[in-house]
Design a protein around this motif. Sequence first.
Motif, PDB file in Angstrom:
ATOM      1  N   ASP A 133       5.233  20.087 -13.345  1.00  0.00           N
ATOM      2  CA  ASP A 133       5.346  20.437 -14.762  1.00  0.00           C
ATOM      3  C   ASP A 133       4.409  21.588 -15.123  1.00  0.00           C
ATOM      4  O   ASP A 133       4.777  22.480 -15.889  1.00  0.00           O
ATOM      5  CB  ASP A 133       5.060  19.219 -15.643  1.00  0.00           C
ATOM      6  N   ALA A 134       3.201  21.568 -14.567  1.00  0.00           N
ATOM      7  CA  ALA A 134       2.262  22.657 -14.829  1.00  0.00           C
ATOM      8  C   ALA A 134       2.770  23.968 -14.234  1.00  0.00           C
ATOM      9  O   ALA A 134       2.654  25.029 -14.859  1.00  0.00           O
ATOM     10  CB  ALA A 134       0.880  22.317 -14.257  1.00  0.00           C
ATOM     11  N   LEU A 135       3.347  23.903 -13.033  1.00  0.00           N
ATOM     12  CA  LEU A 135       3.888  25.116 -12.407  1.00  0.00           C
ATOM     13  C   LEU A 135       5.062  25.675 -13.196  1.00  0.00           C
ATOM     14  O   LEU A 135       5.291  26.894 -13.201  1.00  0.00           O
ATOM     15  CB  LEU A 135       4.307  24.816 -10.967  1.00  0.00           C
ATOM     16  N   GLU A 136       5.809  24.821 -13.868  1.00  0.00           N
ATOM     17  CA  GLU A 136       6.946  25.269 -14.672  1.00  0.00           C
ATOM     18  C   GLU A 136       6.513  26.147 -15.846  1.00  0.00           C
ATOM     19  O   GLU A 136       7.321  26.869 -16.407  1.00  0.00           O
ATOM     20  CB  GLU A 136       7.757  24.069 -15.182  1.00  0.00           C
ATOM     21  N   THR A 137       5.236  26.075 -16.219  1.00  0.00           N
ATOM     22  CA  THR A 137       4.750  26.918 -17.317  1.00  0.00           C
ATOM     23  C   THR A 137       4.492  28.349 -16.849  1.00  0.00           C
ATOM     24  O   THR A 137       4.264  29.231 -17.674  1.00  0.00           O
ATOM     25  CB  THR A 137       3.452  26.356 -17.944  1.00  0.00           C
TER      26      THR A 137
ATOM     27  N   GLY B 175       0.827  -1.214   0.000  1.00  0.00           N
ATOM     28  CA  GLY B 175       0.000   0.000   0.000  1.00  0.00           C
ATOM     29  C   GLY B 175       0.851   1.249   0.000  1.00  0.00           C
ATOM     30  O   GLY B 175       0.553   2.227  -0.694  1.00  0.00           O
ATOM     31  N   ARG B 176       1.927   1.228   0.774  1.00  0.00           N
ATOM     32  CA  ARG B 176       2.839   2.379   0.811  1.00  0.00           C
ATOM     33  C   ARG B 176       3.484   2.604  -0.555  1.00  0.00           C
ATOM     34  O   ARG B 176       3.614   3.734  -1.013  1.00  0.00           O
ATOM     35  CB  ARG B 176       3.910   2.180   1.871  1.00  0.00           C
ATOM     36  N   THR B 177       3.862   1.517  -1.212  1.00  0.00           N
ATOM     37  CA  THR B 177       4.472   1.628  -2.539  1.00  0.00           C
ATOM     38  C   THR B 177       3.474   2.205  -3.542  1.00  0.00           C
ATOM     39  O   THR B 177       3.809   3.106  -4.317  1.00  0.00           O
ATOM     40  CB  THR B 177       4.978   0.248  -3.017  1.00  0.00           C
ATOM     41  N   ALA B 178       2.254   1.704  -3.535  1.00  0.00           N
ATOM     42  CA  ALA B 178       1.221   2.222  -4.447  1.00  0.00           C
ATOM     43  C   ALA B 178       0.968   3.699  -4.180  1.00  0.00           C
ATOM     44  O   ALA B 178       0.849   4.504  -5.117  1.00  0.00           O
ATOM     45  CB  ALA B 178      -0.068   1.419  -4.288  1.00  0.00           C
ATOM     46  N   LEU B 179       0.911   4.060  -2.911  1.00  0.00           N
ATOM     47  CA  LEU B 179       0.672   5.453  -2.545  1.00  0.00           C
ATOM     48  C   LEU B 179       1.819   6.345  -2.997  1.00  0.00           C
ATOM     49  O   LEU B 179       1.604   7.405  -3.597  1.00  0.00           O
ATOM     50  CB  LEU B 179       0.479   5.546  -1.033  1.00  0.00           C
ATOM     51  N   ARG B 180       3.058   5.926  -2.747  1.00  0.00           N
ATOM     52  CA  ARG B 180       4.221   6.724  -3.159  1.00  0.00           C
ATOM     53  C   ARG B 180       4.282   6.876  -4.676  1.00  0.00           C
ATOM     54  O   ARG B 180       4.592   7.954  -5.185  1.00  0.00           O
ATOM     55  CB  ARG B 180       5.508   6.103  -2.633  1.00  0.00           C
ATOM     56  N   THR B 181       3.975   5.810  -5.400  1.00  0.00           N
ATOM     57  CA  THR B 181       3.994   5.862  -6.859  1.00  0.00           C
ATOM     58  C   THR B 181       2.969   6.859  -7.375  1.00  0.00           C
ATOM     59  O   THR B 181       3.259   7.690  -8.244  1.00  0.00           O
ATOM     60  CB  THR B 181       3.716   4.459  -7.442  1.00  0.00           C
ATOM     61  N   ARG B 182       1.763   6.791  -6.818  1.00  0.00           N
ATOM     62  CA  ARG B 182       0.698   7.699  -7.254  1.00  0.00           C
ATOM     63  C   ARG B 182       1.017   9.133  -6.870  1.00  0.00           C
ATOM     64  O   ARG B 182       0.806  10.049  -7.643  1.00  0.00           O
ATOM     65  CB  ARG B 182      -0.613   7.242  -6.634  1.00  0.00           C
ATOM     66  N   GLU B 183       1.517   9.327  -5.661  1.00  0.00           N
ATOM     67  CA  GLU B 183       1.899  10.674  -5.210  1.00  0.00           C
ATOM     68  C   GLU B 183       2.967  11.267  -6.122  1.00  0.00           C
ATOM     69  O   GLU B 183       2.873  12.420  -6.540  1.00  0.00           O
ATOM     70  CB  GLU B 183       2.446  10.615  -3.777  1.00  0.00           C
ATOM     71  N   ALA B 184       3.988  10.484  -6.438  1.00  0.00           N
ATOM     72  CA  ALA B 184       5.080  10.977  -7.283  1.00  0.00           C
ATOM     73  C   ALA B 184       4.564  11.384  -8.653  1.00  0.00           C
ATOM     74  O   ALA B 184       4.955  12.426  -9.192  1.00  0.00           O
ATOM     75  CB  ALA B 184       6.171   9.921  -7.405  1.00  0.00           C
ATOM     76  N   ALA B 185       3.673  10.577  -9.214  1.00  0.00           N
ATOM     77  CA  ALA B 185       3.137  10.892 -10.543  1.00  0.00           C
ATOM     78  C   ALA B 185       2.334  12.191 -10.520  1.00  0.00           C
ATOM     79  O   ALA B 185       2.480  13.036 -11.409  1.00  0.00           O
ATOM     80  CB  ALA B 185       2.274   9.739 -11.045  1.00  0.00           C
ATOM     81  N   SER B 186       1.506  12.372  -9.497  1.00  0.00           N
ATOM     82  CA  SER B 186       0.689  13.588  -9.452  1.00  0.00           C
ATOM     83  C   SER B 186       1.539  14.816  -9.152  1.00  0.00           C
ATOM     84  O   SER B 186       1.335  15.877  -9.742  1.00  0.00           O
ATOM     85  CB  SER B 186      -0.449  13.458  -8.444  1.00  0.00           C
TER      86      SER B 186
END
Length: 139
Positions: A112-116, A95-106
């Motif tokens: 990336d949006a802020l970089e604009t 669960g921690r791995t799934a959460l970290r993966t999803r958090e990192a992606a978002s």
Amino acid sequence: MTLAQDLRLAVGRFARRLRQLYADGDDNLSFLELAVLQRLERTGAASPGGLAGQENVTSAAIAPVLRRLDEQGFISRTPDPADGRRAVVTINPSGRTALRTREAASITRIHDALETLTADERRRLADVIPLLEKVTAQL
């Protein structure tokens, strides 16, 4: 429109887009499933009823969420030491791995949006965050 209406629309759009980003993962976790994993990660073990209250949903609504998380191997259920009839739910390493993966992606997508934005726009946005927190606390 009034400031209140503009704020509601902008924050609503942002929240919906965040939910969509979270739903884009390979594990097909719902926003509520992710919220439960995040809560378990932050606050530790909880009863199903406690989780329902913390997420402002009914016990009937949290039951299928916990069942799905359990089926995916993201949580563990153990008997409550104080009352063996009740269960205690904890997030496990998967669960921690799934959460970290999803958090990192978002976070990457938001970054990336802020970089604009220009540096000045990013500073102005950062200055608004405490105000949003203050308004949220008053709702």
